[in-house]
Design a protein around this motif. Structure first.
Motif, PDB file in Angstrom:
ATOM      1  N   PHE A  40     -25.558  28.910  15.236  1.00  0.00           N
ATOM      2  CA  PHE A  40     -25.119  27.407  15.235  1.00  0.00           C
ATOM      3  C   PHE A  40     -24.095  27.148  16.284  1.00  0.00           C
ATOM      4  O   PHE A  40     -23.146  27.970  16.435  1.00  0.00           O
ATOM      5  N   GLY A  41     -24.103  25.960  16.716  1.00  0.00           N
ATOM      6  CA  GLY A  41     -22.747  25.639  17.778  1.00  0.00           C
ATOM      7  C   GLY A  41     -22.823  24.178  18.149  1.00  0.00           C
ATOM      8  O   GLY A  41     -23.760  23.569  18.059  1.00  0.00           O
ATOM      9  N   GLY A  42     -21.879  23.868  18.881  1.00  0.00           N
ATOM     10  CA  GLY A  42     -21.887  22.627  19.369  1.00  0.00           C
ATOM     11  C   GLY A  42     -22.344  22.539  20.656  1.00  0.00           C
ATOM     12  O   GLY A  42     -22.732  23.658  21.315  1.00  0.00           O
ATOM     13  N   ALA A  43     -22.595  21.414  21.288  1.00  0.00           N
ATOM     14  CA  ALA A  43     -23.392  21.491  22.761  1.00  0.00           C
ATOM     15  C   ALA A  43     -22.662  22.366  23.881  1.00  0.00           C
ATOM     16  O   ALA A  43     -23.252  22.400  24.929  1.00  0.00           O
ATOM     17  N   GLU A  57     -26.757  15.039  18.465  1.00  0.00           N
ATOM     18  CA  GLU A  57     -28.147  14.797  19.125  1.00  0.00           C
ATOM     19  C   GLU A  57     -28.388  15.389  20.124  1.00  0.00           C
ATOM     20  O   GLU A  57     -27.375  15.761  20.957  1.00  0.00           O
ATOM     21  N   ALA A  58     -29.707  15.424  20.542  1.00  0.00           N
ATOM     22  CA  ALA A  58     -30.059  15.800  21.893  1.00  0.00           C
ATOM     23  C   ALA A  58     -29.670  14.815  23.022  1.00  0.00           C
ATOM     24  O   ALA A  58     -29.905  13.720  22.729  1.00  0.00           O
ATOM     25  N   HIS A  59     -29.194  15.421  24.146  1.00  0.00           N
ATOM     26  CA  HIS A  59     -28.985  14.388  25.051  1.00  0.00           C
ATOM     27  C   HIS A  59     -29.841  14.956  26.324  1.00  0.00           C
ATOM     28  O   HIS A  59     -29.838  16.297  26.635  1.00  0.00           O
ATOM     29  N   VAL A  60     -30.413  14.026  26.968  1.00  0.00           N
ATOM     30  CA  VAL A  60     -31.120  14.579  28.130  1.00  0.00           C
ATOM     31  C   VAL A  60     -30.557  13.746  29.391  1.00  0.00           C
ATOM     32  O   VAL A  60     -30.218  12.750  29.267  1.00  0.00           O
ATOM     33  N   LEU A  99     -26.410  24.227  27.552  1.00  0.00           N
ATOM     34  CA  LEU A  99     -27.458  24.062  26.803  1.00  0.00           C
ATOM     35  C   LEU A  99     -28.948  24.477  28.199  1.00  0.00           C
ATOM     36  O   LEU A  99     -29.832  25.108  27.720  1.00  0.00           O
ATOM     37  N   THR A 100     -28.559  23.959  29.179  1.00  0.00           N
ATOM     38  CA  THR A 100     -29.325  24.213  30.205  1.00  0.00           C
ATOM     39  C   THR A 100     -29.470  25.772  30.536  1.00  0.00           C
ATOM     40  O   THR A 100     -30.732  26.436  30.397  1.00  0.00           O
ATOM     41  N   PHE A 101     -28.310  26.614  30.539  1.00  0.00           N
ATOM     42  CA  PHE A 101     -28.325  27.882  30.559  1.00  0.00           C
ATOM     43  C   PHE A 101     -28.910  28.567  29.382  1.00  0.00           C
ATOM     44  O   PHE A 101     -29.842  29.478  29.584  1.00  0.00           O
ATOM     45  N   ALA A 102     -28.718  28.130  28.470  1.00  0.00           N
ATOM     46  CA  ALA A 102     -29.254  28.678  26.889  1.00  0.00           C
ATOM     47  C   ALA A 102     -31.016  28.505  27.072  1.00  0.00           C
ATOM     48  O   ALA A 102     -31.424  29.756  26.923  1.00  0.00           O
ATOM     49  N   THR A 103     -31.418  27.449  27.474  1.00  0.00           N
ATOM     50  CA  THR A 103     -32.710  27.374  27.371  1.00  0.00           C
ATOM     51  C   THR A 103     -33.453  28.267  28.463  1.00  0.00           C
ATOM     52  O   THR A 103     -34.454  28.865  28.357  1.00  0.00           O
ATOM     53  N   GLY A 153     -34.033  31.550  27.314  1.00  0.00           N
ATOM     54  CA  GLY A 153     -35.140  31.771  26.232  1.00  0.00           C
ATOM     55  C   GLY A 153     -34.888  30.976  24.824  1.00  0.00           C
ATOM     56  O   GLY A 153     -35.751  31.302  24.049  1.00  0.00           O
ATOM     57  N   MET A 154     -33.568  30.739  24.740  1.00  0.00           N
ATOM     58  CA  MET A 154     -33.265  30.307  23.466  1.00  0.00           C
ATOM     59  C   MET A 154     -34.249  28.876  23.169  1.00  0.00           C
ATOM     60  O   MET A 154     -34.201  28.038  24.035  1.00  0.00           O
ATOM     61  N   ARG A 155     -34.541  28.829  22.034  1.00  0.00           N
ATOM     62  CA  ARG A 155     -34.980  27.625  21.612  1.00  0.00           C
ATOM     63  C   ARG A 155     -33.924  26.710  20.840  1.00  0.00           C
ATOM     64  O   ARG A 155     -33.231  27.382  19.955  1.00  0.00           O
TER      65      ARG A 155
END
Ligand code: PLP
Length: 305
Positions: free
Chosen positions: A59-62, A88-91, A97-101, A104-106
């Motif tokens: 778990f964590g903040g954005a 919430e998700a921000h696009v 979060l870009t790096f995390a995905t 391969g992180m979901r």
């Protein structure tokens, strides 16, 4: 661990006060699994592997350093990773979060109210239903195995009179208190506004870890700059100047505040002459990009290289 990466800082104020300041460069331990997060994950990954778990969930903040590090560690050591993000998700996704995905992180998002109950059995069993079995790493990565890793981080260090470290959950400081001798004076700088809880929290963690509490640490609550991830121009100015003088980049959430505090205490003659101080650079530099994004137009940018 190989020989500790310790660098002495030379700035005129230190010469004048006759205090020596050194930095433990844990920020340079790994390019993506930075600083204390590397140590906090180390024995958790070993436990996950032993248990035959192929998926890590946390778990964590954005903008979380822990999310970033867990995503990178999962990729490097062959685990699937799931990040449950507060809010919430921000696009488009921010840089963390870009790096995390990319690793391969979901990602899944939990609204702030549910997030407060994220470790309740009801929420966890929903997550198990959805994702199957996983190895749970708490928010910020703090548990007994994280304390063990941070104990190891400081175990072989040479002797210093004072050791300074930033605190969020206190997991890192618990390991440092466990690992350093009683005569070392450890200062934990709270990155949160209400850091008074940290002392009891750390006592609880070291009790769980090796059934002891330690009297070698104290918590400093004067340098949170308004609260978690808050900053002002004085802090950013200090960080940029520190970088110019020493070549060492600091992060705005943790290490910038800790070093601001330590140097302020030195200026105020909090330490005797000839004191040797070791500041632990716990990393977190990935957060600078997100910080500058959020504060664009408002504040001085933090210079990062
Ligand atoms: C997570 C983090 C901390 C706080 O560690 P805790 O174990 O939660 O107290 C300190 N510094 C940096 C750079 C971090 O990323």
């Amino acid at each position: 661990m190989s020989v500790a990466n310790i660098q002495e800082v030379h700035i005129p104020m230190l010469e004048e006060k006759k205090v020596r300041l050194f930095i433990l460069r844990e920020d340079q331990r790994h390019t993506c699994i930075s600083g204390n997060k590397w140590w906090k994950l180390k024995y958790n990954l070993a436990a996950a592997r032993r248990q035959g778990c192929q998926t890590l969930l946390t778990f964590g903040g954005a903008y979380s350093n822990h999310i970033y590090a867990t995503a990178a560690a999962g990729k490097e050591f062959g685990f699937q990773t799931i990040g449950i993000i507060r809010g919430e998700a921000h696009v488009p996704l921010n840089s963390t979060l870009t790096f995390a995905t990319q690793q391969g992180m979901r990602l899944r998002y939990l609204d702030r109210t549910s997030y407060q109950h994220k470790e309740d059995e009801a929420v966890l069993s929903k997550l198990r239903h959805k994702f199957g079995e996983f190895y749970l790493i708490p928010e910020g990565g703090t548990n007994t195995l994280a304390v063990q890793g941070c104990d190891e981080m400081v175990k072989e260090l040479p002797d210093f009179d004072v050791v300074g470290c930033s605190c969020g959950t206190g997991g890192t400081l618990a390991g440092i208190a466990a690992g350093l001798p009683d005569h070392t004076s450890i200062l934990g700088f709270s990155a949160l506004k209400n850091g008074e809880f940290l002392k009891e929290e750390i006592n609880g963690l070291t009790r769980q870890y090796h059934n002891q509490i330690h009297t070698n640490f104290s918590i400093i609550t004067d340098y949170h700059f308004g609260g978690y991830a808050k900053a002002n121009a004085a802090l950013i100015h200090f960080m940029n100047e520190f970088r110019t003088q020493t070549g060492i980049v600091l992060d705005p959430v943790y290490t910038g505040k800790m070093l601001y505090g330590l140097t302020d205490l030195i200026k105020k003659d909090f330490f005797e002459e000839n004191t040797s101080v070791l500041a632990i650079h716990t990393g977190g530099l990935q957060g600078i990009a997100g910080f500058n994004e959020r504060h664009k137009n408002k504040k001085l940018p933090i210079l990062a290289n």
